[in-house]
Design a protein around this motif. Structure first.
Motif, PDB file in Angstrom:
ATOM      1  N   VAL A 100       0.819  -1.178   0.165  1.00 31.88           N
ATOM      2  CA  VAL A 100       0.179   0.032   0.029  1.00 31.88           C
ATOM      3  C   VAL A 100       0.757   1.164  -0.123  1.00 31.88           C
ATOM      4  CG1 VAL A 100      -1.530   1.430   1.316  1.00 31.88           C
ATOM      5  CG2 VAL A 100      -2.060  -1.155   1.055  1.00 31.88           C
ATOM      6  N   ALA A 101       1.832   1.264   0.858  1.00 31.58           N
ATOM      7  CA  ALA A 101       2.646   2.635   1.028  1.00 31.58           C
ATOM      8  C   ALA A 101       3.411   2.631  -0.311  1.00 31.58           C
ATOM      9  CB  ALA A 101       3.772   2.057   2.138  1.00 31.58           C
ATOM     10  N   SER A 102       3.854   1.877  -0.966  1.00 31.60           N
ATOM     11  CA  SER A 102       4.537   1.883  -2.635  1.00 31.60           C
ATOM     12  C   SER A 102       3.653   2.539  -3.388  1.00 31.60           C
ATOM     13  CB  SER A 102       5.247   0.405  -3.006  1.00 31.60           C
ATOM     14  OG  SER A 102       3.851  -0.303  -3.436  1.00 31.60           O
ATOM     15  N   LEU A 103       2.267   2.633  -3.276  1.00 34.78           N
ATOM     16  CA  LEU A 103       1.432   3.206  -4.196  1.00 34.78           C
ATOM     17  C   LEU A 103       1.303   4.641  -3.891  1.00 34.78           C
ATOM     18  CD1 LEU A 103      -0.979  -0.002  -4.362  1.00 34.78           C
ATOM     19  CD2 LEU A 103       0.807   0.683  -6.229  1.00 34.78           C
ATOM     20  N   LEU A 104       1.594   5.046  -2.679  1.00 38.57           N
ATOM     21  CA  LEU A 104       1.235   6.327  -2.236  1.00 38.57           C
ATOM     22  C   LEU A 104       2.400   7.461  -2.833  1.00 38.57           C
ATOM     23  CD1 LEU A 104       0.306   5.746   1.414  1.00 38.57           C
ATOM     24  CD2 LEU A 104      -1.205   5.940  -0.565  1.00 38.57           C
ATOM     25  N   PRO A 105       1.949   8.500  -3.075  1.00 47.39           N
ATOM     26  CA  PRO A 105       2.941   9.576  -3.683  1.00 47.39           C
ATOM     27  C   PRO A 105       4.168   9.738  -2.505  1.00 47.39           C
ATOM     28  CG  PRO A 105       0.873  10.756  -3.441  1.00 47.39           C
ATOM     29  CD  PRO A 105       0.633   9.176  -3.167  1.00 47.39           C
ATOM     30  N   SER A 106       3.528   9.778  -1.209  1.00 46.51           N
ATOM     31  CA  SER A 106       4.645  10.158   0.069  1.00 46.51           C
ATOM     32  C   SER A 106       3.937   9.705   1.203  1.00 46.51           C
ATOM     33  CB  SER A 106       4.769  11.573   0.285  1.00 46.51           C
ATOM     34  OG  SER A 106       3.569  12.306   0.490  1.00 46.51           O
ATOM     35  N   GLY A 110       6.110   9.560  10.592  1.00 46.89           N
ATOM     36  CA  GLY A 110       6.063   8.753  11.622  1.00 46.89           C
ATOM     37  C   GLY A 110       5.767   7.238  10.945  1.00 46.89           C
ATOM     38  N   ILE A 111       4.970   7.500   9.832  1.00 45.06           N
ATOM     39  CA  ILE A 111       4.728   6.101   9.293  1.00 45.06           C
ATOM     40  C   ILE A 111       5.919   5.247   8.411  1.00 45.06           C
ATOM     41  CG2 ILE A 111       3.366   4.829   7.488  1.00 45.06           C
ATOM     42  CD1 ILE A 111       0.938   6.400   8.380  1.00 45.06           C
ATOM     43  N   ALA A 112       6.605   6.292   7.913  1.00 44.39           N
ATOM     44  CA  ALA A 112       7.973   6.051   7.196  1.00 44.39           C
ATOM     45  C   ALA A 112       8.784   5.112   8.089  1.00 44.39           C
ATOM     46  CB  ALA A 112       8.790   7.115   6.694  1.00 44.39           C
ATOM     47  N   ARG A 117      10.812  -0.036   9.922  1.00 43.15           N
ATOM     48  CA  ARG A 117      10.902  -1.114  11.094  1.00 43.15           C
ATOM     49  C   ARG A 117      10.370  -2.433  10.627  1.00 43.15           C
ATOM     50  NH1 ARG A 117       6.877  -2.564  14.428  1.00 43.15           N
ATOM     51  NH2 ARG A 117       5.681  -0.692  13.819  1.00 43.15           N
ATOM     52  N   ILE A 118       9.141  -2.427  10.026  1.00 40.01           N
ATOM     53  CA  ILE A 118       8.517  -3.739   9.401  1.00 40.01           C
ATOM     54  C   ILE A 118       9.203  -4.244   8.356  1.00 40.01           C
ATOM     55  CG2 ILE A 118       6.302  -3.040  10.085  1.00 40.01           C
ATOM     56  CD1 ILE A 118       5.445  -2.579   7.622  1.00 40.01           C
ATOM     57  N   GLN A 119       9.986  -3.499   7.697  1.00 37.86           N
ATOM     58  CA  GLN A 119      10.569  -4.152   6.234  1.00 37.86           C
ATOM     59  C   GLN A 119      11.922  -4.884   7.166  1.00 37.86           C
ATOM     60  OE1 GLN A 119      10.215  -3.898   3.053  1.00 37.86           O
ATOM     61  NE2 GLN A 119      11.869  -5.700   2.979  1.00 37.86           N
ATOM     62  N   ASN A 120      12.567  -4.603   8.141  1.00 36.44           N
ATOM     63  CA  ASN A 120      13.437  -5.162   9.025  1.00 36.44           C
ATOM     64  C   ASN A 120      12.953  -6.474   9.569  1.00 36.44           C
ATOM     65  OD1 ASN A 120      15.572  -3.412   8.167  1.00 36.44           O
ATOM     66  ND2 ASN A 120      15.270  -2.193  10.165  1.00 36.44           N
ATOM     67  N   HIS A 121      11.816  -6.196  10.096  1.00 40.84           N
ATOM     68  CA  HIS A 121      11.161  -7.403  10.786  1.00 40.84           C
ATOM     69  C   HIS A 121      10.952  -8.417   9.499  1.00 40.84           C
ATOM     70  CE1 HIS A 121       8.628  -9.238  13.888  1.00 40.84           C
ATOM     71  NE2 HIS A 121       7.932  -9.925  12.851  1.00 40.84           N
TER      72      HIS A 121
END
Length: 126
Positions: A100-106, A110-112, A117-121
């Motif tokens: 979902v985040a990859s589809l957003l313009p920005s 805080g969410i970034a 963190r979740i990518q590392n997880h």
């Protein structure tokens, strides 16, 4: 006090770090018949701050039932699942969050941080 006024007071309390007060105001809004994504998200965040993860999940599930691609709700749901050691379902929510985040313009700062963190997880699970 109207549901909307209680909601506004709940947001102020949440921003001030007063989780108990915020949750009480959000619950009052719910009791008054208000039923919005923003209200349920506020309720969930207040519950997380209080450590009531069962109630937090109820709030997050209410958000996701209305907006299945709500980025913040997907991350919180993943965190709640990971906290219960349900890594498979946590990973599914985290993966969807990243999509979902990859589809957003920005994304907000805080969410970034949460996305990093979740990518590392997810990388640690592989």
């Amino acid at each position: 006090m109207s549901g909307e006024a209680l909601f506004d007071e709940g947001i102020k309390a949440l921003q001030a770090g007063r989780a108990v007060d915020a949750r009480s105001k959000f619950q009052g809004s719910l009791d008054a018949g208000m039923d919005t994504v923003q209200l349920w998200m506020g309720f969930a965040l207040a519950c997380v701050m209080q450590g009531d993860l069962v109630a937090a999940e109820t709030g997050v599930d209410a958000v996701l039932s209305r907006e299945g691609r709500n980025l913040r709700a997907l991350i919180i749901k993943g965190d709640l699942l990971a906290g219960r050691n349900d890594e498979q379902n946590a990973a599914a929510h985290y993966t969807l969050s990243l999509r979902v985040a990859s589809l957003l313009p920005s994304v907000p700062q805080g969410i970034a941080k949460d996305l990093s963190r979740i990518q590392n997880h997810l990388e640690q699970l592989n």
